[in-house]
Design an enzyme around this catalytic site. Sequence first.
Site, PDB file in Angstrom:
ATOM      1  N   HIS A  73      42.023  46.808   0.168  1.00  0.00           N
ATOM      2  CA  HIS A  73      43.148  47.943   0.731  1.00  0.00           C
ATOM      3  C   HIS A  73      44.450  46.139   0.668  1.00  0.00           C
ATOM      4  O   HIS A  73      45.706  46.602   0.299  1.00  0.00           O
ATOM      5  CB  HIS A  73      42.881  48.844   1.510  1.00  0.00           C
ATOM      6  CG  HIS A  73      44.175  49.650   1.548  1.00  0.00           C
ATOM      7  ND1 HIS A  73      44.394  49.967   0.797  1.00  0.00           N
ATOM      8  CD2 HIS A  73      44.823  49.617   3.026  1.00  0.00           C
ATOM      9  CE1 HIS A  73      45.534  50.918   1.068  1.00  0.00           C
ATOM     10  NE2 HIS A  73      46.018  51.006   1.821  1.00  0.00           N
ATOM     11  N   ASP A  74      44.462  45.853   1.825  1.00  0.00           N
ATOM     12  CA  ASP A  74      45.353  45.004   2.054  1.00  0.00           C
ATOM     13  C   ASP A  74      46.161  44.004   0.495  1.00  0.00           C
ATOM     14  O   ASP A  74      46.647  43.292   1.384  1.00  0.00           O
ATOM     15  CB  ASP A  74      44.777  44.566   3.627  1.00  0.00           C
ATOM     16  CG  ASP A  74      45.092  44.880   4.976  1.00  0.00           C
ATOM     17  OD1 ASP A  74      45.592  45.892   4.775  1.00  0.00           O
ATOM     18  OD2 ASP A  74      44.526  44.664   5.569  1.00  0.00           O
ATOM     19  N   ARG A 120      41.828  49.462  15.558  1.00  0.00           N
ATOM     20  CA  ARG A 120      41.300  48.708  14.480  1.00  0.00           C
ATOM     21  C   ARG A 120      41.347  47.777  14.126  1.00  0.00           C
ATOM     22  O   ARG A 120      40.860  47.771  12.701  1.00  0.00           O
ATOM     23  CB  ARG A 120      43.152  47.256  15.639  1.00  0.00           C
ATOM     24  CG  ARG A 120      43.616  46.979  14.637  1.00  0.00           C
ATOM     25  CD  ARG A 120      44.393  47.510  13.842  1.00  0.00           C
ATOM     26  NE  ARG A 120      45.178  46.581  12.288  1.00  0.00           N
ATOM     27  CZ  ARG A 120      45.856  47.166  12.173  1.00  0.00           C
ATOM     28  NH1 ARG A 120      45.983  48.382  11.215  1.00  0.00           N
ATOM     29  NH2 ARG A 120      46.856  46.321  10.890  1.00  0.00           N
ATOM     30  N   SER A 167      49.909  51.785   0.418  1.00  0.00           N
ATOM     31  CA  SER A 167      49.663  52.716   0.579  1.00  0.00           C
ATOM     32  C   SER A 167      50.310  54.269   1.564  1.00  0.00           C
ATOM     33  O   SER A 167      50.468  54.379   0.597  1.00  0.00           O
ATOM     34  CB  SER A 167      49.306  52.066   1.831  1.00  0.00           C
ATOM     35  OG  SER A 167      48.514  52.800   3.070  1.00  0.00           O
ATOM     36  N   ASP A 209      39.471  48.047  -3.703  1.00  0.00           N
ATOM     37  CA  ASP A 209      40.487  48.683  -2.364  1.00  0.00           C
ATOM     38  C   ASP A 209      38.924  49.992  -2.108  1.00  0.00           C
ATOM     39  O   ASP A 209      38.900  50.478  -3.164  1.00  0.00           O
ATOM     40  CB  ASP A 209      41.255  49.695  -3.172  1.00  0.00           C
ATOM     41  CG  ASP A 209      42.096  50.128  -1.468  1.00  0.00           C
ATOM     42  OD1 ASP A 209      41.476  50.800  -0.433  1.00  0.00           O
ATOM     43  OD2 ASP A 209      43.754  50.602  -2.239  1.00  0.00           O
TER      44      ASP A 209
HETATM   45  C1  LIG Z   1      57.337  43.432  13.985  1.00  0.00           C
HETATM   46  C2  LIG Z   1      56.153  42.977  13.713  1.00  0.00           C
HETATM   47  O1  LIG Z   1      54.857  42.912  13.691  1.00  0.00           O
HETATM   48  S1  LIG Z   1      56.012  44.053  12.339  1.00  0.00           S
HETATM   49  C3  LIG Z   1      54.330  44.539  11.979  1.00  0.00           C
HETATM   50  C4  LIG Z   1      53.927  43.342  11.226  1.00  0.00           C
HETATM   51  N1  LIG Z   1      52.867  43.315   9.789  1.00  0.00           N
HETATM   52  C5  LIG Z   1      52.210  44.708   8.984  1.00  0.00           C
HETATM   53  O2  LIG Z   1      54.025  45.252   8.491  1.00  0.00           O
HETATM   54  C6  LIG Z   1      51.402  45.191   8.598  1.00  0.00           C
HETATM   55  C7  LIG Z   1      50.651  44.472   7.745  1.00  0.00           C
HETATM   56  N2  LIG Z   1      50.515  43.109   8.164  1.00  0.00           N
HETATM   57  C8  LIG Z   1      49.011  43.274   7.829  1.00  0.00           C
HETATM   58  O3  LIG Z   1      48.774  44.066   8.417  1.00  0.00           O
HETATM   59  C9  LIG Z   1      48.227  41.999   8.360  1.00  0.00           C
HETATM   60  O4  LIG Z   1      49.192  41.050   8.926  1.00  0.00           O
HETATM   61  C10 LIG Z   1      47.725  41.637   6.685  1.00  0.00           C
HETATM   62  C11 LIG Z   1      46.864  42.203   6.133  1.00  0.00           C
HETATM   63  C12 LIG Z   1      49.129  41.284   5.847  1.00  0.00           C
HETATM   64  C13 LIG Z   1      47.676  39.923   7.254  1.00  0.00           C
HETATM   65  O5  LIG Z   1      46.415  40.002   8.212  1.00  0.00           O
HETATM   66  P1  LIG Z   1      46.111  38.972   9.325  1.00  0.00           P
HETATM   67  O6  LIG Z   1      46.035  39.330  10.168  1.00  0.00           O
HETATM   68  O7  LIG Z   1      47.750  37.881   8.976  1.00  0.00           O
HETATM   69  O8  LIG Z   1      45.367  37.719   8.349  1.00  0.00           O
HETATM   70  P2  LIG Z   1      43.291  37.777   9.103  1.00  0.00           P
HETATM   71  O9  LIG Z   1      43.193  38.767   8.383  1.00  0.00           O
HETATM   72  O10 LIG Z   1      42.926  36.910   7.652  1.00  0.00           O
HETATM   73  O11 LIG Z   1      44.035  37.063  10.124  1.00  0.00           O
HETATM   74  C14 LIG Z   1      44.535  35.941   9.985  1.00  0.00           C
HETATM   75  C15 LIG Z   1      44.495  35.712  11.512  1.00  0.00           C
HETATM   76  O12 LIG Z   1      42.995  36.045  11.959  1.00  0.00           O
HETATM   77  C16 LIG Z   1      42.961  34.513  12.823  1.00  0.00           C
HETATM   78  N3  LIG Z   1      41.635  34.342  12.881  1.00  0.00           N
HETATM   79  C17 LIG Z   1      40.706  35.174  11.557  1.00  0.00           C
HETATM   80  N4  LIG Z   1      38.792  34.609  11.726  1.00  0.00           N
HETATM   81  C18 LIG Z   1      39.120  34.856  12.885  1.00  0.00           C
HETATM   82  C19 LIG Z   1      37.742  34.815  13.580  1.00  0.00           C
HETATM   83  N5  LIG Z   1      36.695  34.240  13.538  1.00  0.00           N
HETATM   84  N6  LIG Z   1      37.805  34.700  14.959  1.00  0.00           N
HETATM   85  C20 LIG Z   1      39.005  34.950  15.627  1.00  0.00           C
HETATM   86  N7  LIG Z   1      40.088  34.960  15.375  1.00  0.00           N
HETATM   87  C21 LIG Z   1      40.267  34.974  13.789  1.00  0.00           C
HETATM   88  C22 LIG Z   1      43.380  33.852  12.521  1.00  0.00           C
HETATM   89  O13 LIG Z   1      43.350  32.742  13.631  1.00  0.00           O
HETATM   90  C23 LIG Z   1      44.499  34.353  11.791  1.00  0.00           C
HETATM   91  O14 LIG Z   1      45.172  34.328  13.741  1.00  0.00           O
HETATM   92  P3  LIG Z   1      46.686  34.706  13.376  1.00  0.00           P
HETATM   93  O15 LIG Z   1      46.768  35.962  12.789  1.00  0.00           O
HETATM   94  O16 LIG Z   1      47.071  34.800  15.051  1.00  0.00           O
HETATM   95  O17 LIG Z   1      47.173  33.624  12.917  1.00  0.00           O
HETATM   96  N1  LIG Z   2      47.369  46.241   6.786  1.00  0.00           N
HETATM   97  C1  LIG Z   2      47.999  47.679   6.455  1.00  0.00           C
HETATM   98  C2  LIG Z   2      47.048  48.965   6.324  1.00  0.00           C
HETATM   99  C3  LIG Z   2      47.660  49.993   5.798  1.00  0.00           C
HETATM  100  O1  LIG Z   2      47.829  50.330   5.125  1.00  0.00           O
HETATM  101  C4  LIG Z   2      48.866  47.925   7.680  1.00  0.00           C
HETATM  102  O2  LIG Z   2      48.667  48.002   8.933  1.00  0.00           O
HETATM  103  O3  LIG Z   2      50.216  48.419   7.567  1.00  0.00           O
END
Ligand SMILES: CC(=O)SCCNC(=O)CCNC(=O)[C@H](O)C(C)(C)COP(=O)(O)OP(=O)(O)OC[C@H]1O[C@@H](n2cnc3c(N)ncnc32)[C@H](O)[C@@H]1OP(=O)(O)O
Ligand SMILES: N[C@@H](CCO)C(=O)O
Length: 349
Positions: free
Chosen positions: A320-321, A203, A137, A291
């Site tokens: 995309h994710d 978001r 990305s 994606d």
């Molecule tokens: C210091 C830092 O934080 S560094 C930065 C970290 N982030 C990044 O680098 C960005 C890249 N990462 C991301 O964009 C994301 O983490 C991804 C795409 C990899 C995964 O996304 P996630 O949000 O973890 O996964 P997903 O979309 O499946 O959602 C799961 C979460 O939603 C919650 N959830 C799922 N369905 C529901 C619902 N119907 N209602 C409410 N909550 C829900 C789950 O309980 C889970 O909660 P948690 O994250 O507290 O465990």
């Molecule tokens: N989930 C990713 C997507 C952007 O490419 C982020 O938040 O960085």
Amino acid sequence: MQAEQKIFKYPYAYSLEMGGELPGFELSYTTYGKINAAENNIVWICHALTGSSNAADWWDGLVGDEKYFDPAKHFIVCVNVLGSAYGSTGPLSVNPKTQKPYYRDFPVITVRDVVGAMELLRQELGIRKIKICIGGSLGGQQALEWAVEVPDLFEELILIASNALHSPWGIAFNESQRMAIEADPTFKDEHLEAGSMGMRAARSIALLSYRNYDTYNFTQARDNPDQIDDFRASSYQQYQGDKFVKRFNAYSYWVLSKIMDSHNVGRNRGGIVHALGLVKAKTLVLGIKSDLLFPLSEQQFLARHIPDAVFQEIDSLYGHDGFLIEYKQLTQVIRAWQETNGQLQMARM
Ligand SMILES: CC(=O)SCCNC(=O)CCNC(=O)[C@H](O)C(C)(C)COP(=O)(O)OP(=O)(O)OC[C@H]1O[C@@H](n2cnc3c(N)ncnc32)[C@H](O)[C@@H]1OP(=O)(O)O
Ligand SMILES: N[C@@H](CCO)C(=O)O
């Protein structure tokens, strides 16, 4: 795992592509492992929109002990991009000229400026050759921009779910998110939480571009067909908005979305096709079938115009994710590509 988080301080005025300047900057970066004697084990990871330098955290299926990028074998570097919220200079940093945070006065920066700052860090670290530069990305946009600007630096380039020019569709999603932030009346106030509720909605909009129809059908199916409220999909959007507000700020999010919009490797380089022709690295271009934000046609275009490139699709429910989730496929395809010296003679996945 051996990880070190450090700050690179650049104390001089940094001229920006669009004409402004930063009176110096800091970059927060993390390294894992050690450079070997031959200096041929350096992996530079560029993070996506809201990532941090802690690649072993947000890419934990690819980076870490016994993972494909393993600190026991590689020296891995990841830098938090300029403008972000994880330790590098950004809108909440103090502007030395006013002694107040920049907030909305943070200058316009582009992917080229982000990469230029990383290049200064690379020089400071005395790194002469990067074995692999990889990113998805916005991370892929940075990696590509860098490989066009300093072609001899890289041996291998891995671009995932990325493009050469940010699309009108991608810009429209980013603009919609900025409109949500600007519609929050607190965004004009100058404090850490300003614009939070707007960013929460932003978001939620962004997620629609990171996932797709099938992802929601699979992960957020209705509890029963007669429901008229309290849908799982609704609480998911709300939850993801809340989760994001706890870890980010609206000013950085606004700036980062503008950085992404600025991406155009062809600007002032005789056009995109000419710029892609400058890349010397052996290149693997990966696209995710589902994606919606960076469709496969964008990666096929990259592979067509980068001289020594191959293209491979990744299958994912997650749109995309998928580049943050499909570790098994990513590992398989990168391994096959490296083992066949860029020929990618592998069984179809
Ligand atoms: C210091 C830092 O934080 S560094 C930065 C970290 N982030 C990044 O680098 C960005 C890249 N990462 C991301 O964009 C994301 O983490 C991804 C795409 C990899 C995964 O996304 P996630 O949000 O973890 O996964 P997903 O979309 O499946 O959602 C799961 C979460 O939603 C919650 N959830 C799922 N369905 C529901 C619902 N119907 N209602 C409410 N909550 C829900 C789950 O309980 C889970 O909660 P948690 O994250 O507290 O465990
Ligand atoms: N989930 C990713 C997507 C952007 O490419 C982020 O938040 O960085």
